[in-house]
Design an enzyme around this catalytic site. Structure first.
Site, PDB file in Angstrom:
ATOM      1  N   ARG A 189      29.446  41.315  57.552  1.00  0.00           N
ATOM      2  CA  ARG A 189      30.115  40.402  58.486  1.00  0.00           C
ATOM      3  C   ARG A 189      30.377  41.160  59.777  1.00  0.00           C
ATOM      4  O   ARG A 189      30.105  42.361  59.872  1.00  0.00           O
ATOM      5  CB  ARG A 189      31.441  39.919  57.897  1.00  0.00           C
ATOM      6  CG  ARG A 189      32.358  41.080  57.475  1.00  0.00           C
ATOM      7  CD  ARG A 189      33.711  40.610  57.007  1.00  0.00           C
ATOM      8  NE  ARG A 189      34.480  41.650  56.353  1.00  0.00           N
ATOM      9  CZ  ARG A 189      35.175  42.598  56.970  1.00  0.00           C
ATOM     10  NH1 ARG A 189      35.168  42.641  58.282  1.00  0.00           N
ATOM     11  NH2 ARG A 189      35.862  43.489  56.292  1.00  0.00           N
ATOM     12  N   GLU A 221      35.503  56.644  42.358  1.00  0.00           N
ATOM     13  CA  GLU A 221      34.651  57.614  43.023  1.00  0.00           C
ATOM     14  C   GLU A 221      35.443  58.860  43.388  1.00  0.00           C
ATOM     15  O   GLU A 221      36.665  58.809  43.543  1.00  0.00           O
ATOM     16  CB  GLU A 221      33.985  57.027  44.265  1.00  0.00           C
ATOM     17  CG  GLU A 221      34.910  56.609  45.369  1.00  0.00           C
ATOM     18  CD  GLU A 221      34.168  55.985  46.545  1.00  0.00           C
ATOM     19  OE1 GLU A 221      34.662  56.118  47.675  1.00  0.00           O
ATOM     20  OE2 GLU A 221      33.113  55.357  46.352  1.00  0.00           O
ATOM     21  N   LYS A 266      30.749  46.737  45.547  1.00  0.00           N
ATOM     22  CA  LYS A 266      30.627  48.122  45.997  1.00  0.00           C
ATOM     23  C   LYS A 266      29.871  48.957  44.974  1.00  0.00           C
ATOM     24  O   LYS A 266      29.162  49.898  45.325  1.00  0.00           O
ATOM     25  CB  LYS A 266      32.016  48.717  46.254  1.00  0.00           C
ATOM     26  CG  LYS A 266      32.758  48.122  47.442  1.00  0.00           C
ATOM     27  CD  LYS A 266      34.072  48.832  47.670  1.00  0.00           C
ATOM     28  CE  LYS A 266      34.783  48.310  48.924  1.00  0.00           C
ATOM     29  NZ  LYS A 266      35.303  46.963  48.732  1.00  0.00           N
TER      30      LYS A 266
END
Length: 664
Positions: free
Chosen positions: A292, A200, A116
């Protein structure tokens, strides 16, 4: 197109891929663990091979064993499903190195998105908006604490690899950071094999909007519009829908273009999902790309009329995208919820055990069921406890919500506890009906979605009436097949010489015992409950439907009496009771359980934080167990001193096992 594919997964996604492959004339090969020897995906496939023990790391995470099965069976391609190895770049590369096609993006694309942290940096460079935060490789706790303090609170800790809500924590104060960091890293390590995290800024009251993208190996990329997944509990999606009521046409176009831009930035091929967090002002920020197929992909299929698994197979076989962006159509509204073996009233504690009853609505144009289990199967402790995905479609959102309510009312699960009643309250809640729910709403207002403290009296009376009618019917049936069909014992009315007899009924609802007294028969009763008398007249039980006048008002219920279990549903809420013996022996062992710390369910001990002789306060964490991919902290029930600890890290323990005791 391929002639044989292997599905490197289990459960409903394996069943889903097998059915699409069969439609295309493709032979399928399944793999299975010890726990899945009799699973539905094993029975559906053309052939199936054992690959190891029940734990994922002993089976579904063993890439080399899966590739060996593919070679042995002659499979030309491997479909990874979702979870397990689906986003493992090394596995994707190993599949290709073995001369087998991987039905998904390349390992190179996965590596760009597998972290990420790296994904955020790449998207920022490509001009896609991202949330400010720390994505560095230095993972020392001291540095992460300093970065968190500098960023300010609230913030989010997120596992840099993986997804599905695992390894994520919101931290609101300095003192909360390190304990949450440790737990987050441990959960990420157990779920994904890597414990790197990123930090974050946490956006308050956000919406979660994701865009389904597809790319091919010829440079093409497009999007199939959005899914809104804002109804979440602890980062786990509980309701998904398409289209989003929040997006304007202009915002939808901007987010779709950004998602396609993100796909081009990593040369993406096959199915993927670009996830955005959207503020109340409409500002949107890249969160991650799931490389995916997503669990919630059926809602996109229902509104576009496309089979996304078929698209995956065709693209992996080298074909171009079947349609252009301009040819993508969207019609109606689709909603998905997931039926889980879990107990919402006990903190959503996952459940396990045999599905003694599994009734789901009949599939139709408006109702779709994706499931990997049938009645009689077992929900194990080793994998996600999802029983089925329930998907509905209709011309607009109000009608789709009505379809979902009807479909949920037709569901019945016995064995492990389920979240059906929770979902029924969810789809009626004003925040969902009005389309205003944000990702934190459920966690802030969870009590609005849980079972009421007091059971509805009308439902109790309906359940008692159902039980009485069923008993009378059973008595008539027994007499009819006996030697004396006219026997007076065929009349189960509680008659006594000289006066109208009464019958006592006792039920258990969770840990509560409910007792009633009934007089009358053949659908006309007076029922005493908590000192008050209620009249039931004209009751009829016909084809799982009960109609009766209760205290003068005609009511209709869906009603089932199955052995000692009774279920009634009034169209809005359900009540399930278990009939108990009317008279029971009082007493017990007389001992208090306040000195025992028990496992709430089967699982594996991952941490033992206290040792015998340690002083503990009520609420202190003594052990942590892992079950069904989630951690459960077992806490001291009171202040005291630990007398013994009966488990150590790595031990598998049974449900209700005593793991530690306090000195008495």
């Amino acid at each position: 197109m391929f002639h044989t594919i292997l599905i490197a997964n289990r459960g409903e996604i394996a069943c889903r891929v097998i059915r699409t492959a069969r439609k295309l004339g493709i032979r399928t090969v399944a793999v299975f663990s010890d726990a899945d020897a009799d699973a539905q995906h094993v029975r559906l496939a053309d052939e199936a091979h054992h690959i190891g023990g029940a734990r994922p790391q002993d089976s579904y995470l063993r890439g080399e064993a899966i590739i060996e099965v593919a070679k042995k069976s002659g499979a030309q391609a491997i479909h990874p499903g979702y979870g397990f190895l689906s986003e493992n770049a090394d596995f994707a590369d190993a599949v290709l190195a073995a001369g087998i096609a991987f039905i998904g993006p390349s390992g190179a694309s996965m590596r760009k998105m597998g972290s990420k942290a790296g994904a955020k940096d790449l998207m920022a460079a490509a001009g896609v908006p991202v949330v400010p935060g720390y994505t560095g490789e230095d993972q020392s706790p001291d540095l992460l604490q300093r970065e968190a303090d500098a960023m300010g609170y609230p913030l989010m800790i997120k596992a840099a690899h993986g997804g599905g809500g695992k390894g994520m924590r919101i931290v609101r104060t300095h003192d909360e950071f390190l304990p949450n960091l440790e737990s987050c890293q441990r959960e990420a390590r157990n779920a994904f094999g890597r414990d790197r995290v990123l930090l974050e800024r946490y956006i308050e009251h956000p919406r979660h909007i994701e865009i389904q993208v597809f790319g091919d190996s010829h440079g093409g990329a497009l999007h199939l519009n959005e899914r809104e997944c804002s109804a979440q509990r602890r980062y786990q999606k509980v309701l998904e829908e398409s289209p989003s009521v929040f997006l304007t046409p202009e915002l939808r176009a901007k987010m779709g273009a950004a998602a396609v831009q993100a796909a081009h930035a990593i040369d993406y091929a096959n199915a993927g999902t670009v996830e955005f967090i959207v503020g109340a002002d409409g500002g949107f920020y890249f969160m991650e790309i799931n490389t995916r197929l997503q669990v919630e992909h059926p809602v996109t299929e229902e509104v576009t009329g496309l089979d996304l698994v078929e698209w995956q197979l065709r693209i992996a076989a080298g074909e171009k995208l079947p349609l252009t962006q301009e040819q993508i159509e969207q019609q109606g509204h689709a909603i998905e919820v997931r039926l889980y073996a879990e107990d919402p009233d006990a903190g959503f504690l996952p459940g396990s055990g045999t599905l003694q009853t599994l009734r789901l609505p009949m599939p139709s144009r408006n109702v779709r069921i994706d499931s990997g289990v049938v009645e009689g199967d077992t929900v194990t402790i080793f994998y996600d406890p999802m029983i089925a995905k329930l998907i509905v479609w209709d011309e607009d959102r109000p009608r789709a919500l009505a379809r979902m309510r009807e479909a949920l009312a037709a569901c019945e699960i016995a064995g492990p506890k389920s979240n059906i009643a929770f979902l029924e309250r969810l789809v009626r809640h004003p925040a969902v009906v009005g389309g205003s729910i944000d990702t934190g709403y459920l966690d802030r207002h969870l009590d609005e979605f849980l079972s009421p403290a007091q059971t509805d009296r009308v439902l109790l009376l309906a359940a008692a009436t159902t039980r009485l009618l069923a008993q009378e019917a059973d008595a008539r049936t027994a007499a009819a097949i006996g030697s004396d069909p006219g026997s007076p014992w065929a009349i189960a009315d509680g008659w006594r010489l000289g006066y109208g007899g009464s019958r006592r009924l006792a039920f258990a609802e969770g840990g509560t015992r409910i007792e009633l007294v009934a007089r009358g028969h053949s659908g006309d009763y007076v029922i005493e409950l908590d000192g008050a008398s209620h009249t039931v007249s004209g009751a009829r039980l016909d084809d799982e439907a009960l109609s009766a006048r209760i205290d003068g008002d005609m009511r209709r219920f869906r009603a089932l009496s199955d052995g000692d279990d009774v279920l009634v549903h009034d169209g809005r809420q359900r009540l399930r009771l278990h009939a108990e013996a009317v008279y029971r022996r009082e007493g017990g062992d007389g001992g208090s359980s306040e000195h025992r710390i028990r496992a709430p369910m089967p699982g594996r001990v991952v941490v033992v934080q206290k040792q015998p002789g340690d002083a503990v306060s009520a609420g202190d964490v003594v052990l942590v167990i892992e079950a069904m991919k989630m951690e459960l902290a077992l806490k001291a029930p009171r202040d005291g001193v630990l007398a013994e600890v009966r488990a150590q890290a790595g031990d598998f323990v049974e449900g209700d096992a005593v793991l530690a005791t306090l000195e008495q």
